[in-house]
Design an enzyme around this catalytic site. Structure first.
Site, mmCIF file in Angstrom:
data_model
loop_
_atom_site.group_PDB
_atom_site.id
_atom_site.type_symbol
_atom_site.label_atom_id
_atom_site.label_comp_id
_atom_site.label_asym_id
_atom_site.label_seq_id
_atom_site.Cartn_x
_atom_site.Cartn_y
_atom_site.Cartn_z
ATOM 1 N N HIS A 56 0.819 -1.203 0.000
ATOM 2 C CA HIS A 56 0.000 0.000 0.000
ATOM 3 C C HIS A 56 0.862 1.265 0.000
ATOM 4 O O HIS A 56 2.086 1.228 0.128
ATOM 5 C CB HIS A 56 -0.942 -0.023 1.199
ATOM 6 C CG HIS A 56 -1.982 -1.094 1.106
ATOM 7 N ND1 HIS A 56 -2.910 -1.342 2.095
ATOM 8 C CD2 HIS A 56 -2.248 -2.007 0.122
ATOM 9 C CE1 HIS A 56 -3.685 -2.350 1.732
ATOM 10 N NE2 HIS A 56 -3.307 -2.766 0.540
ATOM 11 N N GLU A 58 1.304 3.683 2.161
ATOM 12 C CA GLU A 58 2.088 3.988 3.350
ATOM 13 C C GLU A 58 3.411 3.238 3.345
ATOM 14 O O GLU A 58 4.459 3.788 3.710
ATOM 15 C CB GLU A 58 1.286 3.628 4.614
ATOM 16 C CG GLU A 58 -0.015 4.400 4.771
ATOM 17 C CD GLU A 58 -1.224 3.689 4.168
ATOM 18 O OE1 GLU A 58 -2.312 3.804 4.741
ATOM 19 O OE2 GLU A 58 -1.064 3.017 3.113
ATOM 20 N N TRP A 176 -18.636 8.284 -36.829
ATOM 21 C CA TRP A 176 -18.430 8.702 -35.432
ATOM 22 C C TRP A 176 -19.179 10.005 -35.219
ATOM 23 O O TRP A 176 -19.076 10.904 -36.057
ATOM 24 C CB TRP A 176 -16.945 8.896 -35.129
ATOM 25 C CG TRP A 176 -16.130 7.656 -35.275
ATOM 26 C CD1 TRP A 176 -15.364 7.289 -36.338
ATOM 27 C CD2 TRP A 176 -16.014 6.605 -34.308
ATOM 28 N NE1 TRP A 176 -14.763 6.083 -36.100
ATOM 29 C CE2 TRP A 176 -15.152 5.640 -34.860
ATOM 30 C CE3 TRP A 176 -16.541 6.385 -33.047
ATOM 31 C CZ2 TRP A 176 -14.814 4.468 -34.193
ATOM 32 C CZ3 TRP A 176 -16.204 5.238 -32.384
ATOM 33 C CH2 TRP A 176 -15.357 4.297 -32.936
ATOM 34 N N ARG A 190 -12.413 3.557 -20.051
ATOM 35 C CA ARG A 190 -12.353 2.091 -20.085
ATOM 36 C C ARG A 190 -11.202 1.574 -19.216
ATOM 37 O O ARG A 190 -11.291 0.509 -18.617
ATOM 38 C CB ARG A 190 -12.191 1.599 -21.522
ATOM 39 C CG ARG A 190 -13.435 1.803 -22.378
ATOM 40 C CD ARG A 190 -13.272 1.189 -23.753
ATOM 41 N NE ARG A 190 -14.477 1.338 -24.556
ATOM 42 C CZ ARG A 190 -14.661 0.781 -25.754
ATOM 43 N NH1 ARG A 190 -13.690 0.043 -26.277
ATOM 44 N NH2 ARG A 190 -15.785 0.972 -26.415
ATOM 45 N N THR A 202 -25.919 -4.130 -29.648
ATOM 46 C CA THR A 202 -24.651 -3.494 -30.012
ATOM 47 C C THR A 202 -23.652 -4.531 -30.505
ATOM 48 O O THR A 202 -22.917 -4.303 -31.486
ATOM 49 C CB THR A 202 -24.066 -2.745 -28.796
ATOM 50 O OG1 THR A 202 -24.947 -1.687 -28.431
ATOM 51 C CG2 THR A 202 -22.687 -2.176 -29.104
ATOM 52 N N ASP A 206 -22.395 -4.130 -34.300
ATOM 53 C CA ASP A 206 -21.053 -3.573 -34.487
ATOM 54 C C ASP A 206 -19.918 -4.569 -34.296
ATOM 55 O O ASP A 206 -18.780 -4.285 -34.674
ATOM 56 C CB ASP A 206 -20.833 -2.402 -33.512
ATOM 57 C CG ASP A 206 -21.819 -1.266 -33.737
ATOM 58 O OD1 ASP A 206 -22.250 -1.080 -34.888
ATOM 59 O OD2 ASP A 206 -22.148 -0.570 -32.755
ATOM 60 N N SER A 227 -30.465 -11.533 -23.072
ATOM 61 C CA SER A 227 -31.517 -12.271 -22.361
ATOM 62 C C SER A 227 -31.697 -13.698 -22.850
ATOM 63 O O SER A 227 -31.840 -14.629 -22.050
ATOM 64 C CB SER A 227 -32.859 -11.526 -22.489
ATOM 65 O OG SER A 227 -32.743 -10.228 -21.973
ATOM 66 N N GLU A 299 -21.947 1.423 -21.933
ATOM 67 C CA GLU A 299 -21.930 2.009 -23.272
ATOM 68 C C GLU A 299 -23.068 1.406 -24.080
ATOM 69 O O GLU A 299 -22.887 0.928 -25.207
ATOM 70 C CB GLU A 299 -20.576 1.783 -23.949
ATOM 71 C CG GLU A 299 -19.416 2.495 -23.264
ATOM 72 C CD GLU A 299 -18.153 2.529 -24.116
ATOM 73 O OE1 GLU A 299 -18.252 2.416 -25.355
ATOM 74 O OE2 GLU A 299 -17.072 2.676 -23.541
ATOM 75 N N ASN A 305 -29.955 2.007 -21.880
ATOM 76 C CA ASN A 305 -29.840 3.194 -21.039
ATOM 77 C C ASN A 305 -31.139 3.470 -20.295
ATOM 78 O O ASN A 305 -31.130 3.790 -19.100
ATOM 79 C CB ASN A 305 -29.465 4.412 -21.887
ATOM 80 C CG ASN A 305 -28.036 4.350 -22.394
ATOM 81 O OD1 ASN A 305 -27.205 3.630 -21.843
ATOM 82 N ND2 ASN A 305 -27.740 5.095 -23.448
#
Length: 371
Positions: A56, A58, A176, A190, A202, A206, A227, A299, A305
């Site tokens: 750590h 310290e 984009w 990320r 997605t 993509d 799902s 994302e 969302n």
């Protein structure tokens, strides 16, 4: 005199916070911690927690000291640990080395600590000051505190939209919307968060890698909301799991045969409760917490969302707005799905900052507690 002491404490705590940031992307699920050792008004040692599983802050500060730390002060943005984990307790080290005063930014909310480090130091006769720049210290480790206090991952919803709120053209094209500077900043996100989550739509559309493209960066764990296990066997999130693992979240009704196929490819399948025909995101968060995933960069598309907001799993929103207008009724928006019925049901947010990133605007906001 007290005011002068307070200002000095803040000066060294700022340095501890700056040191702590060196650990971004390397310490999760441990917090970001920096330490500064001061003796006779001079900094004699500094350090930070460099990597999960290693010593750590310290310990590093003591090791890096140019002279004896006996009777010195140490500034650390988080309460020193007092238990044996992957490393020995830091509180005991400070006592053993004769540190006379420990200045702490914020108490540790990890159930293994929760004030026990402070108590141990005081029992040993060490002077302890707590709460110096506490708000800033908690902000730096917002993921750590949320994970231990709320008992679930900290979810950041990231999106890129046009000035009129669109995430795609009417054709569905989305690359984009924003410029290179904004896209590069997303790679830092990320690197910072433990996992990245998208919906199966997605992945099918993509075929993304969902990796971090920063040199020396950390690839996040990939979480796919699927799902009914529609994912294709040759999807890149399944074929390159040497780089980072993939978790597929499905419902209890998904095919056992398909689940076995995915697991044979190296993926981890998490069966979750259903909410309608979709994965219950609250149940998924509970399962991910048990896997020590403390943070998620979401994302997702507009439906994912909306589900994140309606189920209350989102804590933060990072939105990049491009100076362009897309238009079109068929162009998708940031949050789709069912949405709300009345304006008084809207999800309130608190905007923390508005910044320029290249030619785009970045808004950072937090979801407010409702009710």
């Amino acid at each position: 005199m007290e005011e002068k002491k307070r200002l000095i404490d803040m000066e060294y705590m700022r340095r501890a916070l700056a040191l702590a940031e060196n650990g971004i992307g390397k310490t999760s699920p441990n917090p970001l911690v920096g330490a500064v050792i001061v003796k006779n008004g001079r900094i004699i040692g500094e350090g930070w927690h460099e990597k999960y599983g290693e010593v750590h802050a310290e310990v590093n500060a003591v090791r890096n000291s140019v002279e004896s730390v006996e009777s010195a002060e140490i500034y650390v943005n988080l309460e020193p640990c007092c238990h044996y984990g992957k490393t020995p307790p830091c509180a005991e080290l400070l006592i053993e080395k004769g540190i006379k005063r420990v200045v702490i930014g914020a108490p540790d909310s990890n159930p293994k600590v929760e004030g026990a480090g402070i108590k141990r130091l005081r029992e040993a006769g060490v002077e302890v000051t707590v709460g110096v720049m506490e708000e800033e210290c908690r902000k730096l480790n917002e993921v750590f505190f949320y994970y231990h206090e709320k008992r679930r991952p900290f979810v950041v919803v990231k999106t890129a939209i046009s000035l009129d709120g669109k995430t795609t053209a009417p054709s569905g094209e989305s690359k984009w919307i924003t410029g290179e500077a904004a896209r590069n900043e997303v790679q830092h996100l990320r690197n910072r968060y433990s996992a990245i989550m998208v919906g199966i739509g997605t992945v099918i559309k993509d075929d993304p890698e969902l990796t971090c493209r920063l040199e020396g960066g950390k690839n996040p764990v990939r979480i796919i909301l699927d799902s009914s296990l529609r994912i294709k066997r040759n999807s890149r999130v399944l074929t390159d799991q040497q780089r980072n693992p993939t978790i597929i979240a499905c419902t209890d009704s998904a095919s056992s045969e398909r689940a076995s196929e995915m697991e044979a490819l190296g993926a981890k399948v998490l069966r979750c409760k259903s909410l309608g025909s979709h994965v219950d995101l609250e149940d998924l968060m509970d399962k991910l917490k048990e896997l020590a995933i403390d943070s998620i960069l979401l994302e997702g598309g507009s439906a994912v969302n909306d589900a994140a907001f309606s189920q209350g799993i989102a804590s933060k929103v990072i939105m990049y707005i491009a100076p362009k207008i897309i238009g079109g009724e068929k162009s998708k928006t940031f949050a789709g799905g069912k949405g709300i019925d009345q304006l008084n049901q809207a999800y309130p947010v608190w905007i923390e900052s508005i910044d320029r990133v290249g030619g785009d605007i970045k808004i950072t906001a937090y979801l407010k507690e409702m009710g």
